[in-house]
Write an enzyme that holds these catalytic residues in place. Structure first.
Site, PDB file in Angstrom:
ATOM      1  N   THR A 198      41.886  57.139  11.780  1.00  0.00           N
ATOM      2  CA  THR A 198      41.173  55.781  10.630  1.00  0.00           C
ATOM      3  C   THR A 198      42.233  54.640  10.128  1.00  0.00           C
ATOM      4  O   THR A 198      42.702  55.502  10.065  1.00  0.00           O
ATOM      5  CB  THR A 198      39.563  55.961   9.951  1.00  0.00           C
ATOM      6  OG1 THR A 198      40.487  56.717   9.273  1.00  0.00           O
ATOM      7  CG2 THR A 198      39.177  57.002  10.554  1.00  0.00           C
ATOM      8  N   ASP A 199      42.177  54.024  10.495  1.00  0.00           N
ATOM      9  CA  ASP A 199      43.015  52.900   9.780  1.00  0.00           C
ATOM     10  C   ASP A 199      42.111  52.983   7.865  1.00  0.00           C
ATOM     11  O   ASP A 199      41.452  53.411   8.443  1.00  0.00           O
ATOM     12  CB  ASP A 199      42.818  51.481   9.746  1.00  0.00           C
ATOM     13  CG  ASP A 199      43.733  50.588   9.788  1.00  0.00           C
ATOM     14  OD1 ASP A 199      43.924  50.847   8.657  1.00  0.00           O
ATOM     15  OD2 ASP A 199      43.429  49.261   9.413  1.00  0.00           O
ATOM     16  N   TRP A 200      42.947  52.430   7.252  1.00  0.00           N
ATOM     17  CA  TRP A 200      42.782  53.238   5.946  1.00  0.00           C
ATOM     18  C   TRP A 200      41.077  52.880   5.811  1.00  0.00           C
ATOM     19  O   TRP A 200      41.781  51.351   5.469  1.00  0.00           O
ATOM     20  CB  TRP A 200      44.059  52.839   5.013  1.00  0.00           C
ATOM     21  CG  TRP A 200      44.514  53.835   5.302  1.00  0.00           C
ATOM     22  CD1 TRP A 200      44.984  54.623   3.627  1.00  0.00           C
ATOM     23  CD2 TRP A 200      44.995  54.795   6.079  1.00  0.00           C
ATOM     24  NE1 TRP A 200      45.599  55.397   3.664  1.00  0.00           N
ATOM     25  CE2 TRP A 200      46.093  55.779   5.198  1.00  0.00           C
ATOM     26  CE3 TRP A 200      45.365  54.648   7.682  1.00  0.00           C
ATOM     27  CZ2 TRP A 200      46.536  56.702   5.982  1.00  0.00           C
ATOM     28  CZ3 TRP A 200      46.484  55.384   7.619  1.00  0.00           C
ATOM     29  CH2 TRP A 200      46.695  56.589   7.323  1.00  0.00           C
ATOM     30  N   GLY A 201      40.358  53.136   5.353  1.00  0.00           N
ATOM     31  CA  GLY A 201      38.624  53.097   5.098  1.00  0.00           C
ATOM     32  C   GLY A 201      37.843  52.179   5.993  1.00  0.00           C
ATOM     33  O   GLY A 201      37.279  51.868   5.833  1.00  0.00           O
ATOM     34  N   GLY A 202      38.823  52.338   6.882  1.00  0.00           N
ATOM     35  CA  GLY A 202      38.014  52.272   8.874  1.00  0.00           C
ATOM     36  C   GLY A 202      37.192  53.016   9.132  1.00  0.00           C
ATOM     37  O   GLY A 202      36.206  52.477   9.918  1.00  0.00           O
TER      38      GLY A 202
END
Length: 815
Positions: A228-232
């Site tokens: 995932t993108d960070w926090g995604g």
């Protein structure tokens, strides 16, 4: 599965633990089984491995690394081999710093010139972006580590990027927004991909089974890891089912527990988890062997020189009236502009690199051979007009034969997390240029920016050199172009419209509330301008040289086109020859022509070379929404060879036998798409193309706010405290901009204003968990005291749980 025996030794809890981070940049380890952590680091154009406390926005300084030109710059080289070589250098530095996965390159399409992260992306064209990305991936992975192609997919705006729903028809999705990823997987063999923050047609990308399962895994046969993108991450279990192995950063075990409970309750089978674990282990074991050479010293000077070489091939000469360039030796040169003193050489946000060294224009100019008579800043980098600075610059310019003015976009105008508000460069720079023009007409502008800008001032300069964001050695590379030591060979990888209003997505960018509609369909960039006959300032593929090149003798075979290329100038140089293909049939709407091949050819003065550009599986194809597959239309195709998308030098026609698929469209119902004038398509026509109703694009202001609503939506929250907090955030942003603290103001927009409430939990590494967030949402939705009690109660439970866990670990160690 490759690691079936090892996975059999794991507990359910251990399997689940591998699915999210150990901290901000590392994956979880299982020491008893010899499973170590992997380190993931930002690095589209240089390694950003932070030495101190980790963050995602580039606030903390990272370990020094070579800052190469950004992707938007490298794309202008049109040189796949050069990109691969740069990738090799990036891979070597990643290994030296102990990085398993380098988070790049970024290959999203440049749908709109104002998208804030355009400087990190290659092009408006998927074929060019995919080919360059594949080369860079091969280079990075030649050292045994993994590249990570991002952001999958249709992530084309920064505003509300963590919550926006992108509405796009299937054909446009396949032909424009997924083709570069397809090439990156097929030809680059990337081991890792990063899912995007946004939703795609109603589902978050990392949960979107059509995107992640049907296309990525089943059609493309991708066997690597998706992170995932960070926090995604939204719904962790749904992401796991879709095949999104790794969630970053850590959630302190919270989402691991969600996976465990889903398996225990039968929501998913344990085999689904094991399939994800197996792919993650393969990435770990195939990259950690390369890190045996970590902490090895790199040759910083050699890498710096490579950064200069990449910049030299990527700088674009856009104007050269009266052959003002190259500057003749002995000419008196005045240097003006803040960017000559402190270069704008990279973007802002998670890609910020701490360079090993940084060339200075004012230092390097001494080696160039022309006589410099002085320097003036001329304008304040982030400030307003200063008549004093302008007057000083004009006084200097009066004494010069040539004035070099360094202008462009500053770091707070062009940054991750924010879209630009205008295509213009700052007004104080234009005022300076206008004043200089009154005292000296021999002006050469050196432009620094990661994306297209408007140039109503173009007639005030005789020369225009676009350096883009050219990395730590960019200053010297630009001077090499100006002095004639280097013959410019860069060509634009994006179109430059006359004005922002001419862009095809003008009416549909950015999505402000729930969704953004891609009503222009496949007509982005030159595909729109060429088809709709819209004049541009500089076309896609354009770039000047100090030499002239002649094209001749085109020959078309069933699998290739050949022609001759001659350097008719007096200086050795390189020309980028471009293959465009246009379909003669009007049964299916298409752009007038599309890039289907290119090659960069070096020629000595008077030299002629035979050039071949092969056809491939993408040369004639289109995606048919009726058959749900790639098809080829049986018709005649124009084979066009050009120096840019509008400068076609050679043409021929070939008849192609197609797949005879049924026609996918009713022409009468899609007039805008068949004419190519698709910049302002009606809702009804877009829904016909889409094949379904468009979802409501506005927020529902009557319902309670939830996990995926953003903090910006507190402006209409039921809770008075939430509305007050919104006003405070809004005022803080306005006030900080007013007093000149634009970088801090930008951080408010990036990290608070457009953050979904779930991001409060996902980006804090478990400091605030989801039960605590439930309490915060109660407060937001008008139940202040009930919510406060709930949040405090859940915080106590969390603290007690962590204390109990620590006690158990200590007891286990003592046994």
């Amino acid at each position: 599965m490759k690691y079936k025996d090892l996975i059999a030794k794991m507990t359910l809890e251990e399997k689940a633990s591998l699915m999210s981070g150990k901290d901000f940049w590392q994956t979880q380890d299982i020491k008893r089984l010899g499973i170590n952590s992997m380190f993931l680091a930002d690095g589209p154009h240089g390694i950003r491995k932070q030495a101190a406390a980790a963050d995602h926005l580039g606030l903390n300084e990272s370990i020094p690394a070579t800052c190469f030109p950004t992707a938007a710059t490298v794309a202008n080289s049109w040189n796949i081999e050069l990109g691969e070589k740069m990738g090799e250098y990036l891979g070597e530095e990643a290994v030296a710093q102990g990085v398993n996965v380098l988070l790049g390159p970024g290959i999203n399409m440049k749908r709109n010139p104002l998208a804030g992260r355009n400087f990190e992306y290659f092009s408006e064209d998927p074929y060019l972006a995919g080919k360059l990305a594949a080369g860079m991936i091969r280079g990075i992975q030649s050292h045994g580590i993994s590249a990570c192609v991002k952001h999958f997919a249709v992530n084309n705006q920064e505003e509300r990027r963590m919550a926006i729903d992108t509405i796009v028809d299937e054909r446009t999705l396949r032909e424009i927004y997924l083709t570069a990823f397809e090439i990156a997987i097929d030809e680059g063999k990337t081991k890792t991909m990063m899912s995007a923050y946004n939703m795609l047609n109603g589902a978050y990308t990392n949960e979107n089974t059509h995107l992640m399962r049907e296309i990525l895994r089943n059609e493309w046969k991708y066997e690597g890891v998706v992170v995932t993108d960070w926090g995604g991450s939204n719904d962790r279990v749904a992401g796991l089912i879709a095949g999104n192995e790794l969630e970053m950063p850590t959630t302190n075990g919270e989402t691991n527990e969600e996976i465990i409970q889903a398996i225990k309750t039968g929501k998913i089978k344990e085999e689904v988890l094991e399939e994800n674990v197996d792919r993650l282990l393969d990435l770990l074991f195939t990259t950690e062997e390369a890190l045996l050479e970590s902490h090895k010293e790199i040759d910083k000077e050699k890498h710096h020189q490579m950064a200069q070489t990449v910049a030299e091939e990527s700088i674009v000469l856009l104007k050269n009236e009266d052959e003002i360039l190259p500057i003749q030796k002995g000419k008196k040169v005045a240097i003006v502009g803040e960017f000559a003193k402190e270069a704008r050489y990279q973007g802002a946000g998670s890609s910020i690199v701490n360079p090993t060294k940084l060339d200075s224009t004012l230092e390097c100019v001494k080696e160039c051979g022309f006589e410099t008579i002085g320097f003036e800043t001329g304008f304040a980098r982030y400030g307003k007009k200063s008549q004093k600075k302008i007057d000083a610059a004009c006084t200097l310019a009066k004494r010069a034969d040539v004035v070099l003015i360094y202008i462009g976009l500053d770091e707070v105008t062009e940054a991750e997390g924010l879209d630009r508000q205008t295509m213009k460069i700052p007004e104080n720079q234009i005022e300076l240029l206008n004043a200089l023009y009154q005292v000296n007409k021999n002006i050469v502008a050196i432009l620094s920016a990661g994306a297209a800008v408007e140039m109503p001032w173009i007639n005030k300069v005789k020369g225009l050199v676009h350096g883009y964001l050219s990395g730590q050695a960019g200053a010297k590379a630009i001077l090499g172009i100006l002095s004639g030591e280097v013959n410019p060979s860069g060509k634009l990888a994006e179109s430059y419209p006359m004005r922002y209003e001419d862009t095809p997505s003008y009416y549909q960018f950015p999505g402000k509330e729930v969704s953004v509609e891609y009503r222009e369909g496949p007509y982005i960039g030159y595909r729109y301008y060429d088809t709709a006959n819209v004049d541009v300032l500089f076309p896609f593929g354009y770039g000047l040289s100090y030499s002239k090149f002649e094209y001749s003798d085109i020959q078309v075979a069933k699998d290739r086109v050949t022609f001759k290329l001659t350097n008719t100038g007096g200086m050795a140089g390189s020309e980028v020859a471009q293959l465009y293909v246009g379909c003669k049939s009007t049964n299916i709407f298409r752009p007038k022509k599309e890039l289907k091949g290119f090659t960069k050819v070096f020629l000595k003065p008077g030299e002629t070379k035979a050039v071949t550009i092969p056809f491939d599986d993408k040369t004639f194809r289109y995606y048919n929404v009726k058959t749900n597959s790639w098809e080829i239309e049986s018709t005649d195709y124009e084979i066009l060879i050009g120096s840019s998308s509008t400068d076609i030098r050679l043409a021929n026609v070939i008849a192609i036998e197609g797949t005879r698929a049924p026609l996918p469209y009713d022409k009468a119902k899609l007039p805008s798409y068949y004419s190519g004038k698709a910049n302002n398509v009606s809702l009804a026509e877009f829904e016909t193309l889409l094949g379904s109703k468009v979802p409501e694009s506005k927020w529902n202001r009557t319902k309670p706010l939830g996990y995926n609503d953003t903090i910006a939506q507190c402006q209409y929250a039921k809770g008075g405290a939430a509305r007050f907090a919104f006003k405070l955030i809004h005022f803080s942003h306005w006030f900080l901009r007013k007093i000149g603290k634009r970088s801090t103001a930008n951080l408010i927009m990036m990290s608070i204003y457009h953050m979904p409430f779930r991001g409060v939990s996902r980006m804090t590494g478990g400091v605030i968990n989801m039960p605590m967030l439930d309490g915060i949402l109660m407060m937001v939705n008008g139940q202040f005291f009930k919510g406060l009690r709930h949040a405090l109660k859940e915080r106590r439970k969390k603290m007690e749980g962590e204390k109990s866990k620590t006690t158990m670990v200590q007891a286990a160690k003592e046994m």
